[in-house]
Design a protein around this motif. Structure first.
Motif, short mmCIF file in Angstrom:
data_model
loop_
_atom_site.label_atom_id
_atom_site.label_comp_id
_atom_site.label_asym_id
_atom_site.label_seq_id
_atom_site.Cartn_x
_atom_site.Cartn_y
_atom_site.Cartn_z
N SER A 16 3.05 -6.29 9.22
CA SER A 16 1.89 -5.42 9.27
C SER A 16 0.73 -6.10 10.00
CB SER A 16 1.49 -5.04 7.83
OG SER A 16 0.23 -4.43 7.80
N LYS A 17 0.50 -7.37 9.64
CA LYS A 17 -0.60 -8.10 10.29
C LYS A 17 -0.37 -8.22 11.79
CE LYS A 17 -2.22 -10.85 6.36
NZ LYS A 17 -2.14 -12.13 5.64
N THR A 18 0.86 -8.63 12.19
CA THR A 18 1.10 -8.84 13.62
C THR A 18 1.12 -7.51 14.36
OG1 THR A 18 3.45 -9.01 13.09
CG2 THR A 18 2.30 -11.06 13.46
N PHE A 19 1.70 -6.46 13.76
CA PHE A 19 1.75 -5.16 14.40
C PHE A 19 0.34 -4.64 14.70
CE2 PHE A 19 1.43 -0.55 14.01
CZ PHE A 19 2.36 -0.11 14.94
N PHE A 45 8.26 -7.86 0.53
CA PHE A 45 6.81 -7.67 0.54
C PHE A 45 6.15 -8.66 1.50
CE2 PHE A 45 2.49 -8.52 -0.68
CZ PHE A 45 1.97 -7.27 -1.02
N ALA A 46 6.51 -9.94 1.37
CA ALA A 46 5.88 -10.98 2.19
C ALA A 46 6.19 -10.76 3.67
CB ALA A 46 6.34 -12.36 1.74
N LYS A 47 7.45 -10.39 3.95
CA LYS A 47 7.84 -10.16 5.34
C LYS A 47 7.10 -8.96 5.92
CE LYS A 47 10.19 -10.52 9.12
NZ LYS A 47 9.87 -11.63 10.03
N LEU A 48 7.03 -7.86 5.16
CA LEU A 48 6.33 -6.66 5.63
C LEU A 48 4.84 -6.93 5.84
CD1 LEU A 48 7.97 -3.75 3.60
CD2 LEU A 48 8.26 -4.28 6.02
N LEU A 50 14.38 -10.68 -3.74
CA LEU A 50 14.44 -9.96 -2.46
C LEU A 50 13.22 -9.06 -2.28
CD1 LEU A 50 18.26 -9.08 -2.33
CD2 LEU A 50 17.02 -10.82 -1.00
N VAL A 51 12.79 -8.40 -3.35
CA VAL A 51 11.62 -7.53 -3.24
C VAL A 51 10.38 -8.36 -2.87
CG1 VAL A 51 10.02 -6.05 -4.53
CG2 VAL A 51 12.48 -5.72 -4.75
N GLY A 52 10.24 -9.53 -3.49
CA GLY A 52 9.12 -10.41 -3.14
C GLY A 52 9.19 -10.82 -1.67
N ALA A 53 10.41 -11.14 -1.22
CA ALA A 53 10.59 -11.54 0.19
C ALA A 53 10.27 -10.38 1.12
CB ALA A 53 12.03 -12.01 0.41
N GLY A 80 4.18 -0.39 0.57
CA GLY A 80 3.74 0.12 1.87
C GLY A 80 2.23 0.16 1.98
N LEU A 81 1.57 0.76 0.99
CA LEU A 81 0.11 0.89 1.08
C LEU A 81 -0.60 -0.45 0.97
CD1 LEU A 81 -0.54 4.27 -0.76
CD2 LEU A 81 -0.93 3.73 1.66
N THR A 82 -0.05 -1.35 0.19
CA THR A 82 -0.70 -2.67 0.05
C THR A 82 -0.59 -3.47 1.34
OG1 THR A 82 -0.13 -2.64 -2.30
CG2 THR A 82 -0.89 -4.72 -1.40
N VAL A 83 0.59 -3.49 1.95
CA VAL A 83 0.70 -4.30 3.18
C VAL A 83 -0.14 -3.70 4.31
CG1 VAL A 83 2.98 -5.21 2.55
CG2 VAL A 83 2.84 -3.24 4.07
N ILE A 84 -0.36 -2.38 4.30
CA ILE A 84 -1.24 -1.81 5.31
C ILE A 84 -2.70 -2.17 4.99
CG2 ILE A 84 -2.09 0.31 6.40
CD1 ILE A 84 0.70 1.51 5.87
N THR A 85 -3.09 -1.98 3.72
CA THR A 85 -4.48 -2.28 3.33
C THR A 85 -4.86 -3.71 3.70
OG1 THR A 85 -4.34 -0.71 1.48
CG2 THR A 85 -6.07 -2.37 1.37
#
Lengths: 403, 403
Positions: free
Chosen positions: A242-245, A235-238, A230-233, A303-308
Motif C-alpha cells: 500500500s505504501k509503495t503503491f 497484513f504487513a506485506k499489504l 500468515l494473517v499477520g504476514a 484492507g481499510l487499515t493498510v490504506i489508511t
C-alpha cells in the motif's frame, strides 16, 4: 571497587529516570487516550456527518505536518533509527508529541481505520530520549528509547509485562535487548500503575474456557498458530505494498492522502456505515461478547487499515491487528471446534505478534488481557505464528539479527 | 526462495528434535527424580545409620569418577564450555549421565546437603549435544545445549517457562539467547508434560495471600529484593571460597572429600539430626505450612551446602537455594509485616535468581509454582535481587556480556 561503585550509581540513576519517564509518559498517554475514546464515541454517533471530511482534513494536516514536522514525519522509523548508531539520528524532536497526538485524533474523528499505539510509543520514546540527552547519557541512547517505548505502550494498554518485552524485542528481529529489561520493567509498571490510577480504561476479558489438554488440542493450536502467523504476514506485506503503491502513483503526499481519504470515505459508508472505522474495538467487543462477526470482517479491516496508514494518516496498527486477530479467531473457532472466546483471544495476541515479528510481547499481552493461566497456550500459538512469518513486518526500519 | 525453503526445513528439524529431546530427557529425569525421592525418604528414616558413611562413600565414588569420568568430572563447567567456541570442547561424554545420576543418589542417600538439578541439566545437555552431533548440526551446538538444559530443568521441576528462560539466560550474564527460545520452549513443554504424565511429583503451593497494592508495599519489596539478592551473592561467594579453600589445603580430591564428608557428618548429627541433609524440601514444606522455622535455618543450610558441593559431592545447588530463600523469607516476613507464605515464595525464587545471575527464570519459577497472578511481585523482587548481585555466581564458567 570504584568501577563497581560507579556501576551502582549509574544503575540507580537509570532506575530513577525510568520511574520518572513511566509517570510522565503515562500522564500524556492518559490524556491522549481518554480524549481518543471520547472522539471515537462522538464519531460513531455522528459518522455520516464526519466521514466525508476525511480526505480534506487529511490534506490540511499533511500540509502542516510536511511543512513544520521536520524529522518527526518519519514516525516509527525515526524511533527505530535513533537506536541505531549507523544512522545520524540522535534525537527525536519534541514536536513529534503534539503532531502525533493531534494527527491520530483527526484520523479517528473523521473515520480512518487505524490504531493508537503509534502515538504512545513515539511520545514515550521522545520524552525518554530527551531525558537521556539532558543527562548526557549518550551511551545509553538505545536503552532510553527502549524505556520510552515500554512506558508508552504500558501507559496506553496497561499491560506492563507485554510492554517490556515489546520494547526489548521489537527493535531487532531475533534479538532481545535483555540488558534494558530491568529498566523497561520499572518504567512499564510505573506507567501502567499511573494510568490505572488516573482512570484510563483497560481492555480486559477474563477467559472462562476450559480447554482440556490433549494431543489433538496441540495439533489444532499449531494449525491455528500457522494461520494467524500468515494473517499477520499478509497484513504487513499489504501495508508495504500500500505504501509503495500510493507513493509511486501519487508522489505528492497531499494528493496521496486526498485520493486515499476519498476511497476510505466511500468504502466506509458502503460497508455497514462505519463498522470498519476507527480502532476496531467494536469488532473486538463483538468477538468476545458473542455478537455477530462476519466471516469477512477481518479481511475488510485489513484492507481499510493498510490504506489508511499507507496513504499517510497517523495512528498505528496495533489495535486494528487485535481486532483482525480476534474476528478471524471467531471464524476459526467454528472450523476447529474450540470455544470462540479462546480462539479470539489467541488471534488477538498472535496476529499482532506476527505482524511486528515478536512472540514474547503478544504472549504476555494475551495473559495480561485474558488471564495468566492461559500463558502456555499463548506462548505456543504466538511462537508458531512468529516462526511462520520469516519476513514481513509493519516496521520498515526494524532490523534483522544475523544468525 | 531457496534460502527461505532451507530455513523452514532447518527450523522444522530443530523443532522435531526439540520434542524428541524433551521426551527422552524427561523419561530419564523421571526415573532419576522418583528414585531420588525414595532415597531421600529412606535416609530420613535411617539417618543415623547412613550419615557416618558419607565420607567413605564419597571417597570411593571420587576414586572411580576421577579414574573413569574423563571430562565429565568438570560437570556444569563442561556444559558451559561446550557452548563457547573459544574452548575446544565440542562434545559432552555420555558417561556424564550415569556418573551424575549415581553420584547424586549417593550424596543424598548418605546425607550430604545438595540439589538435584545438576543431574537434570547435565543429562539434558548431554543427550541434546549428542543428537546435534549425530545430525552434524555443528553451527547449532549452542542451541542444542540450551534446548537440553531447558528440557532437563523442565522435566525435573515441571516449570517449562522458567526452564526456557533459565536455559536462555544463564550462559551469559546480561544477554539472553533469544533465538533459541522457541526451541527451548518446545523442548521444555514436551519434557514437563511427559514428566507429569509419568507421574513425577511437582512441588507447587497456591498462594492465597491478598497483598493490597501501595507505595509502602513497593518500598518493602525493594528492600526484601535487596536482602534476597545479598543472600544469593553470599551463597555464591561462599561456594567459591569453599572450593578454593578445600582445593588449596587438600589438593588430593579423595582426601578432600573424606575431610569434608567427616565435617558434614558430624555437623549434620549435631544440628537437629539431619534437618539440613538432602535437598531441603523439609525446610521448604515447613516454610509454607507454617511449621517451625528457626531464624538461623537458612544460614546453616548455606554452610552445609557450600561444604558438600565445595568438597566434590555431586548434586547441584538449586533446591537448597529454594530452601534457603523460603526459610529466610519466613524470617523476613515478620520483620516486614507481610504474609509469611508470600515472602517465603519471593525468597524461594529470588535467592536462586541472584545466585545464578538470572531474573526471568526465577520470576517464572515463582509464578509456575505459586500462581500466575503474582508475576508482577516476582518480577520486581527478582529484578532487584539480580541488580544487587553484580558479581557472584555459582557457575564458574558463566560469562559476562560486555555492556
Amino acid at each position: 571497587m570504584n568501577a563497581s561503585h560507579t556501576h551502582i550509581t549509574h544503575t540507580l540513576l537509570l532506575l530513577l529516570l525510568s520511574i520518572l519517564i513511566g509517570i510522565s509518559v503515562s500522564i500524556i498517554d492518559t490524556i491522549f487516550g481518554k480524549i481518543l475514546l471520547l472522539i471515537s464515541d462522538f464519531r460513531v454517533e455522528h459518522f455520516i456527518y464526519l466521514i466525508p471530511f476525511l480526505a480534506f482534513v487529511g490534506a490540511i494536516f499533511t500540509y502542516i505536518y510536511q511543512r513544520y514536522g521536520s524529522s518527526a514525519t518519519k514516525g516509527m522509523t525515526l524511533v527505530f533509527e535513533t537506536t541505531d548508531k549507523k544512522t545520524n539520528e540522535t534525537s527525536i524532536p519534541l514536536r513529534m508529541i503534539p503532531f502525533s497526538i493531534v494527527g491520530t485524533w483527526l484520523t479517528h474523528l473523521f473515520g480512518g481505520s487505524a490504531g493508537r499505539e503509534g502515538v504512545a510509543v513515539q511520545l514515550g520514546a521522545t520524552i525518554s530520549n530527551h531525558l537521556g540527552n539532558i543527562f548526557h547519557l549518550d551511551n545509553d541512547r538505545k536503552t532510553f528509547i527502549v524505556i520510552g517505548i515500554a512506558a508508552g505502550f504500558a501507559g496506553l494498554f496497561e499491560t506492563p509485562i507485554a510492554a517490556t518485552f515489546f520494547a526489548t524485542e521489537v527493535l531487532i528481529v531475533g534479538k532481545l535487548y535483555y540488558k534494558a529489561i530491568p529498566f523497561a520493567l520499572v518504567a512499564a509498571f510505573s506507567a501502567s500503575t499511573m494510568s490505572s490510577y488516573l482512570g484510563l480504561e483497560k481492555f480486559s476479558f477474563v477467559l472462562q474456557d476450559q480447554v482440556p489438554f490433549s494431543l489433538m488440542l496441540i495439533v489444532k493450536l499449531i494449525a491455528i498458530g500457522i494461520l494467524f502467523g500468515l494473517v499477520g504476514a499478509v497484513f504487513a506485506k499489504l501495508l508495504q505494498l500500500s505504501k509503495t503503491f500510493f507513493a509511486k502513483h501519487f508522489p505528492n503526499p497531499i494528493i496521496r492522502i486526498i485520493i486515499g481519504g476519498i476511497c476510505i470515505s466511500i468504502a466506509s459508508i458502503l460497508l455497514y456505515s462505519g463498522r470498519y472505522s476507527g480502532l476496531g474495538t467494536n469488532l473486538i467487543n463483538d468477538s468476545f461478547l458473542g455478537h455477530t462477526i462476519y466471516d469477512y470482517d477481518w479481511i475488510i479491516k485489513i484492507g481499510l487499515t493498510v490504506i489508511t496508514i499507507g496513504v499517510g494518516f497517523l495512528g498505528g496498527e496495533v489495535t486494528p491487528l487485535f481486532a483482525i486477530g480476534a474476528s478471524f479467531g471467531v471464524v476459526l473457532s467454528s472450523i476447529f471446534q474450540l470455544p470462540f472466546t479462546f480462539v479470539a483471544a489467541l488471534g488477538y495476541a498472535s496476529v499482532f505478534g506476527s505482524a511486528t515479528r515478536t512472540f514474547l510481547a503478544p504472549s504476555f499481552i494475551g495473559t495480561e488481557v485474558f488471564g495468566f493461566s492461559y500463558l502456555p497456550y499463548f506462548l505456543l500459538v504466538c511462537t508458531v505464528a512468529y516462526l511462520v512469518n520469516q519476513k514481513y513486518t509493519i516496521y520498515s526500519a526494524q532490523k534483522y539479527h544475523a544468525s
